[in-house]
Write a protein that holds these residues in place. Structure first.
Motif, PDB file in Angstrom:
ATOM      1  N   ILE A 227       0.869  -1.188   0.000  1.00 57.85           N
ATOM      2  CA  ILE A 227       0.000   0.000   0.000  1.00 57.85           C
ATOM      3  C   ILE A 227       0.897   1.226   0.000  1.00 57.85           C
ATOM      4  O   ILE A 227       1.577   1.513   0.988  1.00 57.85           O
ATOM      5  CB  ILE A 227      -0.927  -0.015   1.226  1.00 57.85           C
ATOM      6  N   SER A 228       0.928   1.939  -1.098  1.00 54.90           N
ATOM      7  CA  SER A 228       1.804   3.110  -1.226  1.00 54.90           C
ATOM      8  C   SER A 228       1.095   4.412  -0.873  1.00 54.90           C
ATOM      9  O   SER A 228       1.748   5.384  -0.502  1.00 54.90           O
ATOM     10  CB  SER A 228       2.353   3.188  -2.658  1.00 54.90           C
ATOM     11  N   ASP A 229      -0.213   4.454  -1.003  1.00 56.86           N
ATOM     12  CA  ASP A 229      -0.980   5.666  -0.674  1.00 56.86           C
ATOM     13  C   ASP A 229      -2.148   5.240   0.209  1.00 56.86           C
ATOM     14  O   ASP A 229      -3.221   4.857  -0.291  1.00 56.86           O
ATOM     15  CB  ASP A 229      -1.478   6.334  -1.959  1.00 56.86           C
ATOM     16  N   PRO A 230      -1.971   5.282   1.545  1.00 53.58           N
ATOM     17  CA  PRO A 230      -3.035   4.781   2.438  1.00 53.58           C
ATOM     18  C   PRO A 230      -4.374   5.475   2.254  1.00 53.58           C
ATOM     19  O   PRO A 230      -5.420   4.823   2.297  1.00 53.58           O
ATOM     20  CB  PRO A 230      -2.459   5.029   3.832  1.00 53.58           C
ATOM     21  N   LEU A 231      -4.378   6.799   2.072  1.00 57.94           N
ATOM     22  CA  LEU A 231      -5.645   7.516   1.924  1.00 57.94           C
ATOM     23  C   LEU A 231      -6.372   7.079   0.662  1.00 57.94           C
ATOM     24  O   LEU A 231      -7.571   6.774   0.687  1.00 57.94           O
ATOM     25  CB  LEU A 231      -5.377   9.025   1.904  1.00 57.94           C
ATOM     26  N   ARG A 232      -5.651   7.044  -0.467  1.00 57.62           N
ATOM     27  CA  ARG A 232      -6.298   6.623  -1.707  1.00 57.62           C
ATOM     28  C   ARG A 232      -6.741   5.171  -1.615  1.00 57.62           C
ATOM     29  O   ARG A 232      -7.799   4.798  -2.119  1.00 57.62           O
ATOM     30  CB  ARG A 232      -5.332   6.800  -2.881  1.00 57.62           C
ATOM     31  N   PHE A 233      -5.933   4.353  -0.957  1.00 57.77           N
ATOM     32  CA  PHE A 233      -6.288   2.950  -0.797  1.00 57.77           C
ATOM     33  C   PHE A 233      -7.589   2.820  -0.011  1.00 57.77           C
ATOM     34  O   PHE A 233      -8.498   2.072  -0.399  1.00 57.77           O
ATOM     35  CB  PHE A 233      -5.144   2.221  -0.068  1.00 57.77           C
ATOM     36  N   TYR A 234      -7.672   3.576   1.087  1.00 60.06           N
ATOM     37  CA  TYR A 234      -8.880   3.487   1.911  1.00 60.06           C
ATOM     38  C   TYR A 234     -10.095   3.995   1.150  1.00 60.06           C
ATOM     39  O   TYR A 234     -11.176   3.393   1.201  1.00 60.06           O
ATOM     40  CB  TYR A 234      -8.673   4.297   3.204  1.00 60.06           C
ATOM     41  N   GLN A 235      -9.915   5.093   0.433  1.00 57.75           N
ATOM     42  CA  GLN A 235     -11.064   5.660  -0.290  1.00 57.75           C
ATOM     43  C   GLN A 235     -11.478   4.779  -1.471  1.00 57.75           C
ATOM     44  O   GLN A 235     -12.650   4.731  -1.838  1.00 57.75           O
ATOM     45  CB  GLN A 235     -10.711   7.064  -0.789  1.00 57.75           C
ATOM     46  N   ALA A 236     -10.499   4.040  -2.081  1.00 60.49           N
ATOM     47  CA  ALA A 236     -10.825   3.265  -3.271  1.00 60.49           C
ATOM     48  C   ALA A 236     -11.340   1.863  -2.939  1.00 60.49           C
ATOM     49  O   ALA A 236     -12.346   1.417  -3.509  1.00 60.49           O
ATOM     50  CB  ALA A 236      -9.587   3.163  -4.168  1.00 60.49           C
ATOM     51  N   VAL A 237     -10.647   1.179  -2.047  1.00 61.23           N
ATOM     52  CA  VAL A 237     -11.008  -0.219  -1.786  1.00 61.23           C
ATOM     53  C   VAL A 237     -11.273  -0.499  -0.310  1.00 61.23           C
ATOM     54  O   VAL A 237     -11.754  -1.564   0.029  1.00 61.23           O
ATOM     55  CB  VAL A 237      -9.920  -1.165  -2.309  1.00 61.23           C
ATOM     56  N   ASN A 238     -10.899   0.383   0.550  1.00 59.94           N
ATOM     57  CA  ASN A 238     -11.215   0.344   1.979  1.00 59.94           C
ATOM     58  C   ASN A 238     -10.433  -0.703   2.767  1.00 59.94           C
ATOM     59  O   ASN A 238      -9.964  -0.416   3.866  1.00 59.94           O
ATOM     60  CB  ASN A 238     -12.724   0.115   2.179  1.00 59.94           C
ATOM     61  N   ASN A 239     -10.281  -1.927   2.258  1.00 61.95           N
ATOM     62  CA  ASN A 239      -9.623  -2.967   3.065  1.00 61.95           C
ATOM     63  C   ASN A 239      -8.858  -3.943   2.160  1.00 61.95           C
ATOM     64  O   ASN A 239      -8.979  -3.899   0.924  1.00 61.95           O
ATOM     65  CB  ASN A 239     -10.627  -3.719   3.922  1.00 61.95           C
ATOM     66  N   ILE A 240      -8.097  -4.809   2.789  1.00 66.85           N
ATOM     67  CA  ILE A 240      -7.226  -5.740   2.052  1.00 66.85           C
ATOM     68  C   ILE A 240      -8.030  -6.734   1.189  1.00 66.85           C
ATOM     69  O   ILE A 240      -7.693  -6.948   0.023  1.00 66.85           O
ATOM     70  CB  ILE A 240      -6.304  -6.493   3.024  1.00 66.85           C
ATOM     71  N   PRO A 241      -9.072  -7.375   1.704  1.00 72.29           N
ATOM     72  CA  PRO A 241      -9.816  -8.324   0.853  1.00 72.29           C
ATOM     73  C   PRO A 241     -10.356  -7.685  -0.428  1.00 72.29           C
ATOM     74  O   PRO A 241     -10.260  -8.274  -1.509  1.00 72.29           O
ATOM     75  CB  PRO A 241     -10.933  -8.810   1.772  1.00 72.29           C
ATOM     76  N   ARG A 242     -10.919  -6.509  -0.304  1.00 68.83           N
ATOM     77  CA  ARG A 242     -11.421  -5.859  -1.519  1.00 68.83           C
ATOM     78  C   ARG A 242     -10.268  -5.454  -2.431  1.00 68.83           C
ATOM     79  O   ARG A 242     -10.383  -5.521  -3.667  1.00 68.83           O
ATOM     80  CB  ARG A 242     -12.249  -4.633  -1.154  1.00 68.83           C
ATOM     81  N   ALA A 243      -9.143  -5.058  -1.842  1.00 70.17           N
ATOM     82  CA  ALA A 243      -7.972  -4.731  -2.659  1.00 70.17           C
ATOM     83  C   ALA A 243      -7.474  -5.958  -3.415  1.00 70.17           C
ATOM     84  O   ALA A 243      -7.135  -5.883  -4.607  1.00 70.17           O
ATOM     85  CB  ALA A 243      -6.862  -4.167  -1.773  1.00 70.17           C
ATOM     86  N   ASN A 244      -7.457  -7.098  -2.730  1.00 73.47           N
ATOM     87  CA  ASN A 244      -7.020  -8.332  -3.409  1.00 73.47           C
ATOM     88  C   ASN A 244      -7.942  -8.679  -4.569  1.00 73.47           C
ATOM     89  O   ASN A 244      -7.505  -9.131  -5.626  1.00 73.47           O
ATOM     90  CB  ASN A 244      -6.982  -9.480  -2.403  1.00 73.47           C
ATOM     91  N   SER A 245      -9.224  -8.492  -4.356  1.00 74.81           N
ATOM     92  CA  SER A 245     -10.181  -8.790  -5.421  1.00 74.81           C
ATOM     93  C   SER A 245      -9.955  -7.880  -6.637  1.00 74.81           C
ATOM     94  O   SER A 245      -9.926  -8.351  -7.777  1.00 74.81           O
ATOM     95  CB  SER A 245     -11.604  -8.622  -4.876  1.00 74.81           C
ATOM     96  N   GLN A 246      -9.776  -6.583  -6.363  1.00 73.27           N
ATOM     97  CA  GLN A 246      -9.541  -5.645  -7.465  1.00 73.27           C
ATOM     98  C   GLN A 246      -8.221  -5.951  -8.176  1.00 73.27           C
ATOM     99  O   GLN A 246      -8.146  -5.971  -9.406  1.00 73.27           O
ATOM    100  CB  GLN A 246      -9.514  -4.209  -6.922  1.00 73.27           C
ATOM    101  N   LEU A 247      -7.191  -6.215  -7.385  1.00 70.45           N
ATOM    102  CA  LEU A 247      -5.877  -6.463  -7.978  1.00 70.45           C
ATOM    103  C   LEU A 247      -5.861  -7.778  -8.766  1.00 70.45           C
ATOM    104  O   LEU A 247      -5.242  -7.868  -9.829  1.00 70.45           O
ATOM    105  CB  LEU A 247      -4.820  -6.497  -6.879  1.00 70.45           C
ATOM    106  N   ALA A 248      -6.553  -8.793  -8.266  1.00 66.28           N
ATOM    107  CA  ALA A 248      -6.611 -10.064  -9.004  1.00 66.28           C
ATOM    108  C   ALA A 248      -7.257  -9.870 -10.363  1.00 66.28           C
ATOM    109  O   ALA A 248      -6.813 -10.435 -11.372  1.00 66.28           O
ATOM    110  CB  ALA A 248      -7.371 -11.101  -8.189  1.00 66.28           C
TER     111      ALA A 248
END
Length: 305
Positions: free
Chosen positions: A97-118
């Motif tokens: 996670i390089s930009d915590p604010l953008r990460f939180y606003q875009a995907v909010n949490n790790i599981p959703r981030a994994n889904s988007q990244l996959a």
């Protein structure tokens, strides 16, 4: 009585103070960053480790995010290469996670981030490998293709506050049915190459043997010629010596030749000789001087050595 009330009151005050302190502070570890929310809206982003103050819930809440490199395994997927070969690709990626604010606003949490990244990685793997041939994916250009997939994924993931560190193709295989056919074809090809190598080896061995036999024949002939020369020279020298000996002492020469004749003729075991006892061949048996019983001296018969 009053002392007990005071002690109980002090404990209650300490307990309340501890609860308030716990509710009004939060800790950020070195491997974490924090998003502080006030009534659901982002108040601040904390990236440095330490103990921080906040308003107790429900006024403010803290969401901690992991700053370490995270792994994401992707399910195997079937892809058609540019040469129309079907491939089963098993990949994985690592990101942080390089930009915590953008990460939180875009995907909010790790599981959703994994889904988007996959979803992003699968799409880029399919797009990049569709332009490559089977040989380039499996053998010749795999490293460059993985770098290209990583860069393409990075551009997509940046809008989610993530940086992709690496994308790896863990395994790229043909489907089971195609693998069997390819294996049979490779086996046939290897057998053909082995047969050619054996035939070439046999030809070279035959050439080497022929060359060795020719060299051996030449060497033996040369040795035979040289031995004949040496033998001829030796016999010439021997005859010269004999001639000189005969000139100096004919009697001794006759005696010597007779001894040679005895040695060559009388062999142990199966020697058979029918001669008269007074034969000139045995004259040295009858007289050490070699003179025959008759007055005239008869030279001893020459024997072939």
């Amino acid at each position: 009585m009053n002392g007990s009330i005071l002690r109980i009151g002090a404990l209650v005050v300490l307990a309340v103070a501890a609860i308030v302190f716990y509710a009004a502070t939060f800790v950020v570890q070195q491997t974490q960053s924090a998003i502080v929310l006030r009534f659901g809206a982002v108040r601040s982003v904390v990236t440095a480790p330490g103990i921080y103050l906040k308003l107790p819930a429900p006024f403010e809440q803290v969401t901690l995010l992991d700053n370490r490199i995270l792994d994401l395994d992707l399910p195997a997927q079937e892809i058609i290469a540019s040469d129309q070969k079907r491939l089963v690709v098993d990949a994985f990626t690592r990101y942080r996670i390089s930009d915590p604010l953008r990460f939180y606003q875009a995907v909010n949490n790790i599981p959703r981030a994994n889904s988007q990244l996959a979803s992003i990685v699968n799409g880029q793997v399919r797009a990049v490998l569709a332009d490559a041939s089977f040989i380039s994916v499996v053998r010749t250009d795999r490293s460059r293709l993985m770098s290209r997939i990583r860069d393409d994924v990075n551009r997509e993931a940046a809008r989610f506050g993530m940086t992709v560190v690496d994308v790896r193709l863990r395994r790229v295989d043909l489907p089971q049915a195609n693998s069997q056919a390819v294996f049979q074809r490779m086996q046939t090809e290897r057998q053909r190459e082995a047969a050619e190598a054996r035939a070439l080896g046999a030809q070279q061995a035959q050439e080497i043997r022929a060359r060795a036999e020719r060299d051996a024949t030449v060497i033996v002939a040369e040795a035979q010629r040289r031995s004949d020369e040496i033998r001829g020279e030796g016999e010439g020298e021997r005859n010269k010596v004999f001639a000189e000996a005969f000139g100096k002492d004919p009697e001794f020469f006759t005696f010597y030749r007779s001894m040679q004749a005895y040695e060559a003729s009388i062999k142990p075991g199966d020697t058979r000789m029918l001669l008269s006892p007074d034969s000139p061949f045995f004259r040295y048996f009858n007289d050490p001087t070699g003179r025959p019983e008759s007055s005239a001296a008869t030279p001893a018969p020459a024997a072939n050595p």
